[in-house]
Enzyme design. Structure first.
Site, PDB file in Angstrom:
ATOM      1  N   HIS A  62       0.826  -1.205   0.000  1.00 43.38           N
ATOM      2  CA  HIS A  62       0.000   0.000   0.000  1.00 43.38           C
ATOM      3  C   HIS A  62       0.866   1.262   0.000  1.00 43.38           C
ATOM      4  CE1 HIS A  62      -3.053   2.698   2.219  1.00 43.38           C
ATOM      5  NE2 HIS A  62      -3.529   2.508   1.002  1.00 43.38           N
TER       6      HIS A  62
ATOM      7  N   ASP B 180      -0.874   6.593  -5.216  1.00 48.24           N
ATOM      8  CA  ASP B 180      -1.895   7.588  -5.547  1.00 48.24           C
ATOM      9  C   ASP B 180      -1.322   8.633  -6.495  1.00 48.24           C
ATOM     10  OD1 ASP B 180      -3.935   6.734  -3.414  1.00 48.24           O
ATOM     11  OD2 ASP B 180      -2.131   7.088  -2.224  1.00 48.24           O
TER      12      ASP B 180
ATOM     13  N   HIS C 164      -1.190  11.545  -1.992  1.00 48.14           N
ATOM     14  CA  HIS C 164      -2.501  11.045  -1.581  1.00 48.14           C
ATOM     15  C   HIS C 164      -3.488  12.165  -1.302  1.00 48.14           C
ATOM     16  CE1 HIS C 164      -5.565   9.656   1.318  1.00 48.14           C
ATOM     17  NE2 HIS C 164      -5.503   8.520   0.636  1.00 48.14           N
TER      18      HIS C 164
END
Length: 259
Positions: free
Chosen positions: A12, A41, A54
């Site tokens: 992640h 992201d 992000h």
């Protein structure tokens, strides 16, 4: 369903908590821990440059302040994105999508590119990021998986780069989710692990769609989802879960080869 080409375990934001999120250092750290797929992201600067971040503001993960939507890339490039994490990363910059794509190609990593959007910017960002990803990963197999919480961004990505696979991101599936993924031609549904069960996975599989769960950081949650038939897990806990941690587990975790 077609064979799923992506690894089961996904780092992640590059490396979970081990390195500053969404940076070049994070991508390399995730790979060093045995992960063959990373998620990160991507936003667009005012001038259209896709870059990794992000939040809609610079405050949390950089030395800057304020919203990013009003800044061109040269101003964003002056900010650093690692000082908040630890002194070792004090000079780590905000990376462009092109810089991270080069690292992923170098290391042979699969990617999940999460499209982030600002107010009124969904279609522009979806199209720009999709076109950039299509160019940066041209002829790479498997191609990057594009995901977003914003259906408008995914629709724009589908129009701009229809060859790239797409995933709808949700917290919990709302009524009509099957119709939504069908209209966007999504190959997967990405759901908060708290809202995933066997019935959801079975329904998605019946529709030809995979289910991935985020963000799973403990063995109990991972085990429950694996038993339910989940297709992939995003984790921040790279040292406790994932490929290199498997040998230390009491209960086995399904290897990528079983997907």
């Amino acid at each position: 369903m077609p064979t799923w080409p992506y690894p089961f375990w996904i780092a992640h934001r590059g490396a979970g908590t081990l390195a500053p999120e969404n940076t070049r250092a994070a991508i390399r750290e995730g790979a060093r821990h045995g992960f063959r797929m990373c998620e990160f992201d991507v936003r667009c600067a005012r001038d259209g440059m896709p870059f990794l971040l992000h939040d809609p503001t610079l405050d949390r993960t950089t030395d800057g302040r304020g919203p990013v939507e009003a800044l061109d890339w040269p101003a964003l490039a002056e900010r650093v994105a690692g000082r908040w994490h630890s002194p070792a990363y004090a000079g780590e910059p905000i990376p462009t999508l092109a810089e991270v794509a080069a690292i992923c190609r170098e290391l042979g990593l699969c990617c999940n590119v999460e499209i982030k959007t600002g107010p009124g910017d969904a279609e522009r960002s979806g199209a720009l990021i999709a076109r950039a990803a299509s160019s940066l990963w041209r002829s790479v197999e498997p191609p990057p998986l594009l995901s977003s919480f914003d259906p408008l961004a995914l629709a724009a990505a589908m129009q701009a780069a229809p060859e790239l696979p797409r995933a709808l991101l949700v917290n919990a599936p709302a009524p009509g989710w099957l119709e939504r993924i069908a209209s966007l031609r999504c190959v997967s549904l990405h759901v908060s692990h708290r809202h995933v069960d066997g019935d959801l996975i079975e329904a998605a599989h019946a529709a030809g769609c995979r289910v991935l769960a985020y963000t799973v950081n403990d063995e109990a949650s991972a085990g429950r989802l694996i038993d339910a038939g989940i297709d992939g897990l995003f984790t921040d806990a790279l040292q406790r879960l994932g490929p290199m941690a498997a040998v230390n587990r009491r209960r086995p975790v399904r290897p990528d080869s079983a997907r």
